[in-house]
Design a protein around this motif. Structure first.
Motif, mmCIF file in Angstrom:
data_model
loop_
_atom_site.group_PDB
_atom_site.id
_atom_site.type_symbol
_atom_site.label_atom_id
_atom_site.label_comp_id
_atom_site.label_asym_id
_atom_site.label_seq_id
_atom_site.Cartn_x
_atom_site.Cartn_y
_atom_site.Cartn_z
ATOM 1 N N ASP A 1 -21.800 26.039 17.159
ATOM 2 C CA ASP A 1 -20.758 26.957 16.210
ATOM 3 C C ASP A 1 -20.587 28.469 16.848
ATOM 4 O OD1 ASP A 1 -22.548 26.487 15.690
ATOM 5 O OD2 ASP A 1 -22.122 26.488 13.435
ATOM 6 N N TRP A 2 -21.820 28.395 16.948
ATOM 7 C CA TRP A 2 -21.782 30.410 17.196
ATOM 8 C C TRP A 2 -22.624 30.849 18.649
ATOM 9 C CZ3 TRP A 2 -26.850 31.915 18.078
ATOM 10 C CH2 TRP A 2 -28.084 31.247 17.212
ATOM 11 N N MET A 3 -23.349 29.678 19.223
ATOM 12 C CA MET A 3 -24.177 29.767 20.449
ATOM 13 C C MET A 3 -22.695 31.052 21.492
ATOM 14 S SD MET A 3 -26.066 27.232 23.310
ATOM 15 C CE MET A 3 -26.869 27.978 24.084
ATOM 16 N N PHE A 4 -22.071 30.242 21.605
ATOM 17 C CA PHE A 4 -21.009 30.754 22.881
ATOM 18 C C PHE A 4 -19.904 31.805 22.241
ATOM 19 C CE2 PHE A 4 -22.241 26.634 23.638
ATOM 20 C CZ PHE A 4 -23.164 26.464 24.805
ATOM 21 N N GLU A 5 -20.359 32.420 21.090
ATOM 22 C CA GLU A 5 -18.517 33.259 20.668
ATOM 23 C C GLU A 5 -19.617 34.569 19.930
ATOM 24 O OE1 GLU A 5 -16.732 30.537 17.209
ATOM 25 O OE2 GLU A 5 -16.574 29.375 18.922
ATOM 26 N N GLN A 6 -20.417 35.020 20.684
ATOM 27 C CA GLN A 6 -20.785 36.355 20.209
ATOM 28 C C GLN A 6 -20.593 37.589 20.752
ATOM 29 O OE1 GLN A 6 -22.709 36.212 17.595
ATOM 30 N NE2 GLN A 6 -22.129 34.397 17.476
ATOM 31 N N GLU A 7 -20.456 39.104 20.240
ATOM 32 C CA GLU A 7 -19.865 39.938 21.084
ATOM 33 C C GLU A 7 -21.376 40.042 21.140
ATOM 34 O OE1 GLU A 7 -16.881 40.750 22.541
ATOM 35 O OE2 GLU A 7 -15.917 39.104 21.021
ATOM 36 N N LEU A 8 -21.232 40.529 22.593
ATOM 37 C CA LEU A 8 -22.820 40.659 23.294
ATOM 38 C C LEU A 8 -23.158 42.057 23.632
ATOM 39 C CD1 LEU A 8 -24.097 37.164 24.444
ATOM 40 C CD2 LEU A 8 -24.813 38.946 21.920
ATOM 41 N N SER A 9 -22.032 42.623 23.726
ATOM 42 C CA SER A 9 -21.813 43.664 25.107
ATOM 43 C C SER A 9 -22.482 44.984 24.465
ATOM 44 C CB SER A 9 -20.644 43.843 25.752
ATOM 45 O OG SER A 9 -19.298 44.579 24.764
ATOM 46 N N THR A 10 -22.470 44.821 23.484
ATOM 47 C CA THR A 10 -22.647 46.524 23.023
ATOM 48 C C THR A 10 -24.209 46.171 21.968
ATOM 49 O OG1 THR A 10 -21.690 45.924 20.861
ATOM 50 C CG2 THR A 10 -20.307 46.829 22.361
ATOM 51 N N CYS A 11 -24.812 45.241 22.424
ATOM 52 C CA CYS A 11 -26.376 45.221 20.851
ATOM 53 C C CYS A 11 -27.187 45.689 21.066
ATOM 54 C CB CYS A 11 -26.892 43.589 21.348
ATOM 55 S SG CYS A 11 -25.380 42.058 21.163
#
Length: 267
Positions: free
Chosen positions: A190-200
């Motif tokens: 429910d969250w593994m594939f739905e993150q915004e990672l480009s700015t971490c």
């Protein structure tokens, strides 16, 4: 997340005389540290540096959903604990595959870089945004379709939304022990594939090493472009030949060389 139980799960190996300690974040999800430690490349660098290992809570939590904050908080506690134990040592966060996703979220949500001297992402299972995260999910479905058990199970649940709606107890009953990774993916789907990672990693002033195998299906150079193209980041990129997703296993010599050079030059 209970702090004491996390700390009790930590154990240390490697060279205790080293002034560097690696905090190891395994992949999977749910693979556990044994899978990582058994790779020849990891065994080699344990001769030079000290290592802190822990099994993520998803390894032991059987039929339960695992929230993002559980894994993020857990890693934050681990890093703080290692720093408290070794305040004079340099701490390097070493993340493999799915562990890279957890590490990026911890860096963004908990600012764990304050106690870190470096970040190594090996075969990072990451993506830039939710759209590309869905592509990752579909890639995994395609890969697991080679497993007849999983293929029969997933045939009517090819979307991430449908997969997440399947009760975990049904997944466990149907797949059994043979499908451990699909089961663990369901725990975090429910969250593994739905993150915004480009700015971490934006504005994070720590040296970064990214290692990818040239034959890896799950970790490709386009996934990590935001960290390679940001001129404000100190990023080293190594593409290791003759490797799939397990670089320390597939090419331990070049893996070891990448690690030692990075530490000699950047840490």
């Amino acid at each position: 997340m209970k702090k004491n139980s996390v700390i009790e799960n930590l154990y240390y190996t490697g060279n205790p005389n080293s002034d560097i300690v690696f905090v190891m974040v395994h992949g999977g999800p749910g693979a556990g540290v044994v899978h990582l430690r058994n790779m020849e490349g990891i065994k080699e660098i344990e001769r030079y540096y000290q290592f802190a290992y822990y099994d993520q809570c998803i390894v032991s939590f059987a039929q339960k959903k695992i929230a993002k904050n559980q894994l993020v908080d857990e890693l934050s506690i681990v890093i703080d604990s290692v720093f408290a134990r070794f305040p004079d040592k340099k701490i390097i966060l070493f993340a493999a595959s799915f562990g890279c996703l957890i590490s990026l979220l911890a860096i963004e949500d908990k600012n764990v870089t304050k106690n870190l001297s470096g970040l190594i992402m090996c075969s990072p299972f990451v993506y830039k945004n939710k759209k590309e995260g869905l592509n990752k999910f579909n890639l995994m479905v395609k890969e697991f379709s080679g497993n007849s058990i999983f293929k029969n199970f997933i045939s009517n649940h090819l979307s991430l939304r449908n997969f997440d709606s399947i009760p975990l107890k049904i997944i466990y009953k149907f797949l059994g022990k043979k499908g451990y990774q699909p089961r663990h993916i369901a725990q975090v789907s429910d969250w593994m594939f739905e993150q915004e990672l480009s700015t971490c990693l934006r504005n994070k002033k720590i040296p970064i090493l990214i290692i990818q195998g040239d034959m890896d299906k799950f970790s490709v150079i386009s996934d990590v472009e935001p960290y390679l193209n940001d001129e404000n980041l100190d990023t080293t990129y190594e593409r290791v030949p003759k490797c799939g997703h397990d670089v320390p296993k597939d090419n331990p010599i070049d893996f070891e060389l990448s690690i030692t050079q990075f530490i000699d030059e950047k840490i």
